[in-house]
Scaffold this motif. Structure first.
Motif, PDB file in Angstrom:
ATOM      1  N   VAL A  48     -20.764  -5.507  -4.274  1.00  0.00           N
ATOM      2  CA  VAL A  48     -21.088  -6.902  -4.012  1.00  0.00           C
ATOM      3  C   VAL A  48     -20.390  -7.446  -2.775  1.00  0.00           C
ATOM      4  O   VAL A  48     -20.749  -8.530  -2.301  1.00  0.00           O
ATOM      5  CB  VAL A  48     -20.723  -7.778  -5.229  1.00  0.00           C
ATOM      6  CG1 VAL A  48     -21.551  -7.395  -6.451  1.00  0.00           C
ATOM      7  CG2 VAL A  48     -19.232  -7.671  -5.547  1.00  0.00           C
ATOM      8  N   PHE A  49     -19.421  -6.718  -2.241  1.00  0.00           N
ATOM      9  CA  PHE A  49     -18.687  -7.238  -1.099  1.00  0.00           C
ATOM     10  C   PHE A  49     -18.032  -6.083  -0.351  1.00  0.00           C
ATOM     11  O   PHE A  49     -17.682  -5.062  -0.947  1.00  0.00           O
ATOM     12  CB  PHE A  49     -17.610  -8.242  -1.559  1.00  0.00           C
ATOM     13  CG  PHE A  49     -16.956  -9.011  -0.447  1.00  0.00           C
ATOM     14  CD1 PHE A  49     -17.621 -10.041   0.192  1.00  0.00           C
ATOM     15  CD2 PHE A  49     -15.666  -8.709  -0.040  1.00  0.00           C
ATOM     16  CE1 PHE A  49     -17.011 -10.759   1.226  1.00  0.00           C
ATOM     17  CE2 PHE A  49     -15.052  -9.420   0.976  1.00  0.00           C
ATOM     18  CZ  PHE A  49     -15.735 -10.449   1.612  1.00  0.00           C
ATOM     19  N   LYS A  50     -17.887  -6.254   0.969  1.00  0.00           N
ATOM     20  CA  LYS A  50     -17.241  -5.234   1.787  1.00  0.00           C
ATOM     21  C   LYS A  50     -16.555  -5.889   2.970  1.00  0.00           C
ATOM     22  O   LYS A  50     -17.115  -6.771   3.611  1.00  0.00           O
ATOM     23  CB  LYS A  50     -18.263  -4.204   2.279  1.00  0.00           C
ATOM     24  CG  LYS A  50     -17.658  -3.117   3.164  1.00  0.00           C
ATOM     25  CD  LYS A  50     -18.702  -2.126   3.626  1.00  0.00           C
ATOM     26  CE  LYS A  50     -18.094  -1.043   4.512  1.00  0.00           C
ATOM     27  NZ  LYS A  50     -19.101  -0.064   4.977  1.00  0.00           N
ATOM     28  N   MET A  51     -15.330  -5.458   3.246  1.00  0.00           N
ATOM     29  CA  MET A  51     -14.601  -5.934   4.424  1.00  0.00           C
ATOM     30  C   MET A  51     -14.074  -4.708   5.166  1.00  0.00           C
ATOM     31  O   MET A  51     -13.529  -3.778   4.568  1.00  0.00           O
ATOM     32  CB  MET A  51     -13.470  -6.884   4.022  1.00  0.00           C
ATOM     33  CG  MET A  51     -12.443  -6.307   3.088  1.00  0.00           C
ATOM     34  SD  MET A  51     -11.287  -7.542   2.449  1.00  0.00           S
ATOM     35  CE  MET A  51     -12.249  -8.190   1.075  1.00  0.00           C
ATOM     36  N   THR A  52     -14.256  -4.690   6.485  1.00  0.00           N
ATOM     37  CA  THR A  52     -13.873  -3.550   7.312  1.00  0.00           C
ATOM     38  C   THR A  52     -12.760  -3.969   8.265  1.00  0.00           C
ATOM     39  O   THR A  52     -12.797  -5.067   8.830  1.00  0.00           O
ATOM     40  CB  THR A  52     -15.085  -3.035   8.114  1.00  0.00           C
ATOM     41  OG1 THR A  52     -16.138  -2.718   7.204  1.00  0.00           O
ATOM     42  CG2 THR A  52     -14.717  -1.791   8.905  1.00  0.00           C
ATOM     43  N   PHE A  53     -11.779  -3.073   8.452  1.00  0.00           N
ATOM     44  CA  PHE A  53     -10.631  -3.365   9.300  1.00  0.00           C
ATOM     45  C   PHE A  53     -10.749  -2.607  10.626  1.00  0.00           C
ATOM     46  O   PHE A  53     -11.579  -1.711  10.784  1.00  0.00           O
ATOM     47  CB  PHE A  53      -9.329  -2.978   8.588  1.00  0.00           C
ATOM     48  CG  PHE A  53      -9.193  -3.576   7.216  1.00  0.00           C
ATOM     49  CD1 PHE A  53      -8.938  -4.918   7.059  1.00  0.00           C
ATOM     50  CD2 PHE A  53      -9.344  -2.787   6.083  1.00  0.00           C
ATOM     51  CE1 PHE A  53      -8.817  -5.475   5.794  1.00  0.00           C
ATOM     52  CE2 PHE A  53      -9.228  -3.336   4.822  1.00  0.00           C
ATOM     53  CZ  PHE A  53      -8.970  -4.681   4.675  1.00  0.00           C
ATOM     54  N   HIS A  54      -9.895  -2.967  11.559  1.00  0.00           N
ATOM     55  CA  HIS A  54      -9.881  -2.315  12.870  1.00  0.00           C
ATOM     56  C   HIS A  54      -9.488  -0.853  12.713  1.00  0.00           C
ATOM     57  O   HIS A  54      -8.686  -0.492  11.843  1.00  0.00           O
ATOM     58  CB  HIS A  54      -8.899  -3.046  13.788  1.00  0.00           C
ATOM     59  CG  HIS A  54      -9.026  -2.670  15.227  1.00  0.00           C
ATOM     60  ND1 HIS A  54      -8.248  -1.703  15.814  1.00  0.00           N
ATOM     61  CD2 HIS A  54      -9.867  -3.127  16.201  1.00  0.00           C
ATOM     62  CE1 HIS A  54      -8.587  -1.560  17.082  1.00  0.00           C
ATOM     63  NE2 HIS A  54      -9.559  -2.426  17.356  1.00  0.00           N
ATOM     64  N   HIS A  55     -10.045  -0.009  13.573  1.00  0.00           N
ATOM     65  CA  HIS A  55      -9.825   1.430  13.433  1.00  0.00           C
ATOM     66  C   HIS A  55      -8.364   1.825  13.661  1.00  0.00           C
ATOM     67  O   HIS A  55      -7.946   2.920  13.274  1.00  0.00           O
ATOM     68  CB  HIS A  55     -10.719   2.181  14.419  1.00  0.00           C
ATOM     69  CG  HIS A  55     -10.401   1.908  15.861  1.00  0.00           C
ATOM     70  ND1 HIS A  55      -9.434   2.596  16.562  1.00  0.00           N
ATOM     71  CD2 HIS A  55     -10.928   0.997  16.732  1.00  0.00           C
ATOM     72  CE1 HIS A  55      -9.374   2.138  17.807  1.00  0.00           C
ATOM     73  NE2 HIS A  55     -10.267   1.168  17.938  1.00  0.00           N
ATOM     74  N   SER A  56      -7.577   0.959  14.276  1.00  0.00           N
ATOM     75  CA  SER A  56      -6.169   1.289  14.518  1.00  0.00           C
ATOM     76  C   SER A  56      -5.299   1.109  13.280  1.00  0.00           C
ATOM     77  O   SER A  56      -4.138   1.535  13.285  1.00  0.00           O
ATOM     78  CB  SER A  56      -5.614   0.425  15.655  1.00  0.00           C
ATOM     79  OG  SER A  56      -5.660  -0.956  15.310  1.00  0.00           O
ATOM     80  N   MET A  57      -5.817   0.477  12.236  1.00  0.00           N
ATOM     81  CA  MET A  57      -5.048   0.212  11.018  1.00  0.00           C
ATOM     82  C   MET A  57      -5.472   1.189   9.931  1.00  0.00           C
ATOM     83  O   MET A  57      -6.666   1.315   9.609  1.00  0.00           O
ATOM     84  CB  MET A  57      -5.248  -1.223  10.548  1.00  0.00           C
ATOM     85  CG  MET A  57      -4.923  -2.272  11.599  1.00  0.00           C
ATOM     86  SD  MET A  57      -4.821  -3.928  10.910  1.00  0.00           S
ATOM     87  CE  MET A  57      -3.313  -3.810   9.969  1.00  0.00           C
ATOM     88  N   SER A  58      -4.478   1.887   9.377  1.00  0.00           N
ATOM     89  CA  SER A  58      -4.734   2.866   8.328  1.00  0.00           C
ATOM     90  C   SER A  58      -3.883   2.515   7.110  1.00  0.00           C
ATOM     91  O   SER A  58      -2.656   2.384   7.218  1.00  0.00           O
ATOM     92  CB  SER A  58      -4.403   4.278   8.814  1.00  0.00           C
ATOM     93  OG  SER A  58      -4.618   5.226   7.802  1.00  0.00           O
ATOM     94  N   PHE A  59      -4.531   2.363   5.948  1.00  0.00           N
ATOM     95  CA  PHE A  59      -3.849   1.967   4.719  1.00  0.00           C
ATOM     96  C   PHE A  59      -3.863   3.119   3.709  1.00  0.00           C
ATOM     97  O   PHE A  59      -4.689   4.032   3.790  1.00  0.00           O
ATOM     98  CB  PHE A  59      -4.521   0.742   4.101  1.00  0.00           C
ATOM     99  CG  PHE A  59      -4.580  -0.450   5.024  1.00  0.00           C
ATOM    100  CD1 PHE A  59      -3.472  -1.248   5.218  1.00  0.00           C
ATOM    101  CD2 PHE A  59      -5.748  -0.758   5.717  1.00  0.00           C
ATOM    102  CE1 PHE A  59      -3.519  -2.342   6.070  1.00  0.00           C
ATOM    103  CE2 PHE A  59      -5.809  -1.843   6.568  1.00  0.00           C
ATOM    104  CZ  PHE A  59      -4.696  -2.642   6.748  1.00  0.00           C
ATOM    105  N   LYS A  60      -2.929   3.037   2.759  1.00  0.00           N
ATOM    106  CA  LYS A  60      -2.861   4.080   1.730  1.00  0.00           C
ATOM    107  C   LYS A  60      -2.802   3.548   0.308  1.00  0.00           C
ATOM    108  O   LYS A  60      -2.979   4.313  -0.640  1.00  0.00           O
ATOM    109  CB  LYS A  60      -1.656   4.987   1.980  1.00  0.00           C
ATOM    110  CG  LYS A  60      -0.300   4.327   1.826  1.00  0.00           C
ATOM    111  CD  LYS A  60       0.815   5.348   2.040  1.00  0.00           C
ATOM    112  CE  LYS A  60       2.189   4.748   1.824  1.00  0.00           C
ATOM    113  NZ  LYS A  60       3.276   5.745   2.020  1.00  0.00           N
ATOM    114  N   GLN A  61      -2.547   2.249   0.110  1.00  0.00           N
ATOM    115  CA  GLN A  61      -2.489   1.704  -1.251  1.00  0.00           C
ATOM    116  C   GLN A  61      -2.948   0.259  -1.244  1.00  0.00           C
ATOM    117  O   GLN A  61      -2.753  -0.469  -0.261  1.00  0.00           O
ATOM    118  CB  GLN A  61      -1.062   1.794  -1.821  1.00  0.00           C
ATOM    119  CG  GLN A  61      -0.978   1.403  -3.307  1.00  0.00           C
ATOM    120  CD  GLN A  61       0.444   1.334  -3.836  1.00  0.00           C
ATOM    121  OE1 GLN A  61       1.404   1.548  -3.109  1.00  0.00           O
ATOM    122  NE2 GLN A  61       0.577   1.025  -5.113  1.00  0.00           N
ATOM    123  N   ILE A  62      -3.567  -0.153  -2.348  1.00  0.00           N
ATOM    124  CA  ILE A  62      -4.009  -1.525  -2.521  1.00  0.00           C
ATOM    125  C   ILE A  62      -3.602  -2.005  -3.903  1.00  0.00           C
ATOM    126  O   ILE A  62      -3.713  -1.262  -4.889  1.00  0.00           O
ATOM    127  CB  ILE A  62      -5.542  -1.655  -2.340  1.00  0.00           C
ATOM    128  CG1 ILE A  62      -5.998  -3.106  -2.557  1.00  0.00           C
ATOM    129  CG2 ILE A  62      -6.291  -0.703  -3.248  1.00  0.00           C
ATOM    130  CD1 ILE A  62      -7.471  -3.326  -2.257  1.00  0.00           C
TER     131      ILE A  62
END
Length: 580
Positions: free
Chosen positions: A236-250
């Protein structure tokens, strides 16, 4: 008359003993039999091919018989064939030093087990196992279903079969079928409250290939957060971040109308954004602002490695083993620290450092209490203790981390609304589940009245269980063994062991490394304070559950106490003993 069978001179006997021992002394032929042939004379490829047809348990047992079979059974060729038999759709080797052996054992030991609290059936059941799953890394039960993440980043949606109970309520029976929700997932989260009825949405942190923008060539991999309805699996929803930012936990924190998403980067920084969850189902597009969290802004030297959250607080563990806290409501702050002296309602993101004696490895965060495990395997509990959920033997709140002395080196720790669970392993490698706190609703199987100390629960724990979770309706245990995940606990230095005498007392003084003598004195005083024989029997059963005994020893003492209680002038038996 039938003819007598004569053994053929060309038929030879294969020697099954250790080939390193060589042929039999003398080398002379036995009557009616040919010369023995050592297994090591066979081509190694043939031996590996034959062994690969054995069950995994037998391969491990055969590798423990001698040096030759240890080398053969540990060969990657054997495990490659076993892995392809267990998971024929697995195309990649996986990762690690021993990729095929690791992949084979991950898929052999994977399983999700559950025990429903209601109804007559009080035994573990196993859910459906997705054939595409490469081991089980994480799981999360929601209102109606269960989600499982494997080691290749595939998130599975296990759909549960719903049945009507005798009370007219709807409860789930078992995960009966599954679908792939998405691929490329790194982590996922839902409403952090213990009650799964609030988990309406599932937030998935994933990596997606984004099409090239104007003026560039090729696509780029970008991290994004996708939101799915847990009931149907619809995005139902999607948010995309800049390619320079890499995450590992939410993780999630806060109320539905102001849900804060906390994202942990590979570099140990924490970013946050706010989403109104009540408007996610409305088809519209808007921009959300990603901001650096205060713990990373005010303490830039900290490198956070893990986060945990509930509805009103967040806990951070750094790479140096330090623990920092965010508490957003005064009630939870008072439960955790016993005072409101340092609480600032206008600055709820200010991180508070906990004073701890050693490096913390992992934690569990409940509504108003928490558990910490340090590098020496010691367990520290803090917070509200109204129901005895800290396991300290009393119901006094703790405003600072307090060690639970009779427990050590746990495999997993879980804190719920008003009870706590510990998954531990005995000296005979058998696993058992211990619990304390409120026992209402069957959440502590075998102890309906609850316990202020950790007692052994009446649950048969799978051999390779590695994590657990408890909801209002069910107890879950995840089974998956990773050969690259070795125990990380260190031995406690002699100078820091509780109860060890100081060197000035003399080298010949008797040592009490676990403080056992002092604990036994405390146990006797508790038994002496009980007014009746039945109360003393019940207290003794609790004390047996506290002691670090093997499972068979605890079962023996519980059965003996029940026999004495039944023979003591018609006194009714206490709780039934757990199965051996």
């Amino acid at each position: 008359m039938g003819e007598k069978a004569v053994p053929s001179p060309s038929r030879r006997r294969v020697k099954r003993s250790c080939p390193s021992c060589g042929p039999d002394p003398g080398g002379e032929e036995k009557k009616g039999r040919g010369n023995p042939i050592s297994v090591q004379l066979f081509p190694p490829e043939l031996v590996e091919h034959i062994i690969s047809f054995l069950p995994v348990r037998d391969v491990v047992a055969l590798g423990q018989t001698c040096h030759y079979f240890h080398e053969v059974c540990d060969a990657e060729g054997v495990w490659r064939r076993i892995c392809r038999r267990l998971s024929p759709r697995l195309r990649e080797q996986g990762s690690g030093v021993r990729p095929w052996k690791r992949a084979a054992i991950l898929n052999y030991t994977k399983g999700l087990y559950f025990q429903a609290f209601g109804g007559r059936r009080r035994c573990l059941s196993k859910s459906v196992a997705p054939l595409l799953a490469h081991g089980y890394r994480r799981f999360l039960p929601t209102k109606d279903h269960v989600f499982i993440l494997d080691y290749t980043g595939t998130l599975f949606f296990l759909k549960n079969a719903l049945v009507s109970s005798t009370l007219g309520q709807i409860q789930w029976k078992r995960a009966c079928r599954y679908v792939v929700l998405c691929r490329g997932a790194k982590d996922f989260a839902s409403d952090p409250r213990c009650d799964t009825v609030y988990r309406k949405y599932l937030y998935v942190l994933a990596t997606r290939e984004q099409p090239a923008v104007v003026g560039t060539t090729g696509s780029r991999a970008c991290d994004c957060v996708e939101v799915y309805l847990q009931s149907s699996g619809q995005r139902v929803f999607k948010m995309t971040f800049h390619h320079s930012m890499s995450f590992k936990q939410i993780v999630l924190v806060g109320q539905e109308n102001q849900r804060a998403l906390l994202l942990l980067t590979e570099e140990g920084k924490i970013y946050s954004l706010v989403v109104n969850e009540t408007q996610l189902d409305q088809p519209r597009s808007y921009t959300v602002q990603l901001a650096l969290r205060k713990v990373s802004r005010c303490l830039p030297h900290l490198r956070v490695t893990h986060m945990a959250s509930n509805q009103s607080s967040t806990l951070y563990i750094t790479d140096q083993g330090g623990v920092y806290f965010e508490v957003h409501t005064p009630g939870v702050y008072r439960d955790l620290f016993g005072t409101l002296q340092a609480f600032d309602p206008l600055d709820q993101q200010m991180p508070l450092a906990l004073s701890l004696p050693a490096k913390i490895l992992f934690c569990a965060l409940g509504y108003n209490h928490l558990g910490l495990v340090d590098e020496f395997g010691r367990i520290f509990m803090q917070g509200n203790n109204r129901y005895g959920q800290l396991g300290t033997g009393d119901k006094m709140d703790r405003g600072e981390p307090t060690q639970v002395h009779y427990l050590q080196r746990p495999i997993a720790l879980w804190c719920g609304l008003n009870h706590s669970l510990v998954l531990s392993q005995g000296s005979d490698f058998s696993k058992e589940l211990l619990g304390c706190g409120c026992g209402a609703g069957g959440r502590l199987p075998g102890w309906p009245k609850g316990s202020a100390s950790f007692v052994k629960l009446h649950v048969k724990v799978p051999l390779c269980a590695c994590s657990l979770c408890s909801t209002r309706e069910c107890l879950y245990m995840l089974s998956s063994h990773d050969i690259e995940h070795h125990p990380t606990y260190r031995d406690l230095p002699a100078s820091r062991v509780v109860g060890t005498p100081e060197p000035s007392l003399g080298a010949g003084a008797p040592q009490d490394p676990g403080g056992a003598a002092r604990a036994c004195e405390e146990y006797l005083s508790q038994i002496h304070s009980c007014p009746t024989l039945q109360d003393r029997m019940e207290k003794m059963k609790e004390i047996v559950g506290w002691m670090p005994l093997m499972a068979a020893q605890k079962d023996f003492f519980w059965e003996a106490l029940d026999m004495l209680q039944r023979a003591a002038g018609g006194v009714g038996p206490g709780p039934s003993t757990p199965e051996s």
